[in-house]
Scaffold this active site. Structure first.
Site, mmCIF file in Angstrom:
data_model
loop_
_atom_site.group_PDB
_atom_site.id
_atom_site.type_symbol
_atom_site.label_atom_id
_atom_site.label_comp_id
_atom_site.label_asym_id
_atom_site.label_seq_id
_atom_site.Cartn_x
_atom_site.Cartn_y
_atom_site.Cartn_z
ATOM 1 C CG ASN A 9 35.888 36.155 38.905
ATOM 2 O OD1 ASN A 9 35.505 35.431 38.409
ATOM 3 N ND2 ASN A 9 35.243 36.362 40.189
ATOM 4 C CD1 TRP A 10 37.373 38.190 32.824
ATOM 5 C CD2 TRP A 10 37.275 37.150 30.957
ATOM 6 N NE1 TRP A 10 38.412 38.790 31.711
ATOM 7 C CE2 TRP A 10 38.257 38.000 30.511
ATOM 8 C CE3 TRP A 10 36.849 36.072 29.700
ATOM 9 C CZ2 TRP A 10 38.945 38.027 29.531
ATOM 10 C CZ3 TRP A 10 37.853 36.323 28.747
ATOM 11 C CH2 TRP A 10 38.589 36.928 28.621
ATOM 12 C CE LYS A 11 32.211 38.365 39.869
ATOM 13 N NZ LYS A 11 31.647 39.183 40.850
ATOM 14 C CG HIS A 98 34.200 34.896 44.116
ATOM 15 N ND1 HIS A 98 32.825 35.281 44.072
ATOM 16 C CD2 HIS A 98 34.781 35.873 43.742
ATOM 17 C CE1 HIS A 98 32.578 36.324 44.016
ATOM 18 N NE2 HIS A 98 34.045 36.778 43.671
ATOM 19 C CD GLU A 100 29.955 36.300 42.297
ATOM 20 O OE1 GLU A 100 30.288 35.591 41.613
ATOM 21 O OE2 GLU A 100 29.979 37.412 42.401
ATOM 22 C CD GLU A 170 36.704 39.183 45.560
ATOM 23 O OE1 GLU A 170 37.129 40.028 44.609
ATOM 24 O OE2 GLU A 170 36.087 38.325 45.649
ATOM 25 N N GLY A 176 30.192 43.772 43.365
ATOM 26 C CA GLY A 176 29.170 43.965 42.377
ATOM 27 C C GLY A 176 27.976 44.868 42.704
ATOM 28 C CB SER A 216 32.644 47.819 43.342
ATOM 29 O OG SER A 216 31.438 47.229 43.585
ATOM 30 N N GLY A 237 35.829 42.063 39.175
ATOM 31 C CA GLY A 237 34.872 41.535 38.387
ATOM 32 C C GLY A 237 34.190 42.462 36.963
ATOM 33 N N GLY A 238 33.433 43.122 37.369
ATOM 34 C CA GLY A 238 32.707 43.644 36.375
ATOM 35 C C GLY A 238 33.454 44.629 35.475
HETATM 36 P P1 PGA Z 1 33.291 43.254 41.284
HETATM 37 O O1 PGA Z 1 33.482 41.621 41.433
HETATM 38 O O2 PGA Z 1 34.457 44.047 40.800
HETATM 39 O O3 PGA Z 1 32.219 43.371 39.960
HETATM 40 O O4 PGA Z 1 32.704 43.713 42.437
HETATM 41 C C1 PGA Z 1 34.564 41.569 42.116
HETATM 42 C C2 PGA Z 1 34.646 39.870 42.394
HETATM 43 O O5 PGA Z 1 33.617 39.419 42.536
HETATM 44 O O6 PGA Z 1 35.949 39.226 42.358
#
Ligand code: PGA
Length: 255
Positions: A9-11, A98, A100, A170, A176, A216, A237-238
């Site tokens: 997930n590149w956001k 998600h 977010e 999640e 994050g 994470s 994500g990251g």
């Molecule tokens: P993260 O993000 O790996 O940076 O914690 C995961 C996500 O939001 O899907």
């Protein structure tokens, strides 16, 4: 046998040049790996890159997904993107609900449900995200929160639709933050979700749905997470923004 899924997930990261370079590096890296037939690698870049990456990756097994969609197929919804549009540029997946989007864009359980149904209508597999906040965990409400989110999201999705869905557990406190859930905490939540699927559908269907972990995930913790019986991969994500760490996570799916 259910699929193992590693989705990046590149956001809201990567412009055209950076996204192309990252996708090319991941493509080259996976070509050199002896990947299991049931492994699915998915990239979810920002919407403006979807068409380009679908074309770039069309010759390899990596699939592309959107990060969200509107619940209607078309109409006067300025700025929005629909399921049929995602499908028309070559997407096979879309992230739905998600945390977010739930917190920053006020997506309710009902909205998540409408979007998951809209994805299936467009022949996209929704990656449906659920997870508790730290307060909810500390108050001992993990089961209650996950049950509500899963049951609501899956309303209107029947036996033939659910096996095209992916559920992503999640925990909000892990996204994050560097605070990954322990393999035991994640396994407990995944088991709970699979039991819920068995009660909504049946045990045989529940065994066929991939439930992936997000929050994470790194090359360092991926292997122990994937060793858990109900963890079928990761939403990353990251660590998906660098080819070396994303490829290392893909590699960690190997026994
Ligand atoms: P993260 O993000 O790996 O940076 O914690 C995961 C996500 O939001 O899907």
């Amino acid at each position: 046998m259910r699929k193992t899924i590693i989705a990046g997930n590149w956001k809201m990261n990567m412009d055209l040049e950076g996204g192309r370079a990252l996708a090319d590096r991941i493509k080259m890296g996976t070509l050199g790996m002896d990947l299991a037939a049931e492994l699915r690698v998915i990239l979810c870049p920002p919407a403006v890159l979807l068409h380009d990456l679908c074309n770039r990756l069309s010759e390899c097994s990596i699939k592309v997904g959107g990060q969200t969609l509107h619940n209607k197929p078309s109409g006067a919804f300025t700025g929005e993107i629909s399921g049929p549009m995602l499908r028309s540029v070559g997407c096979h997946y879309v992230i739905v609900g998600h945390s977010e989007r739930r917190t920053m864009f006020a997506e309710s359980d009902i909205e998540v449900c409408l979007k998951a149904n809209a994805a299936l209508d467009a022949r996209l597999s929704p990656i449906i995200c659920v997870g508790e906040t730290i307060t909810e965990r500390e108050e001992g409400r993990v089961k209650e929160v996950l049950s509500r989110q899963v049951r609501k999201a899956l309303e209107g999705i029947f036996d033939f639709g659910i096996t095209d869905c992916v559920i992503a557990y999640e925990p909000v406190w892990a996204i994050g933050t560097g605070n990954t859930a322990t393999p035991e905490q994640a396994q407990e939540a995944h088991r709970l979700i699979r039991d819920l699927l068995a009660s909504i559908y049946n045990a045989e269907i529940a065994e066929r749905v991939s439930i992936i972990y997000g929050g994470s995930v790194t090359p360092q913790n991926a292997h122990d997470l994937f060793a858990q019986p109900d963890i079928d991969g990761a939403l990353v994500g990251g660590a998906s923004l660098r080819a070396d760490s994303f490829l290392a996570i893909i590699n960690a799916t190997r026994p």
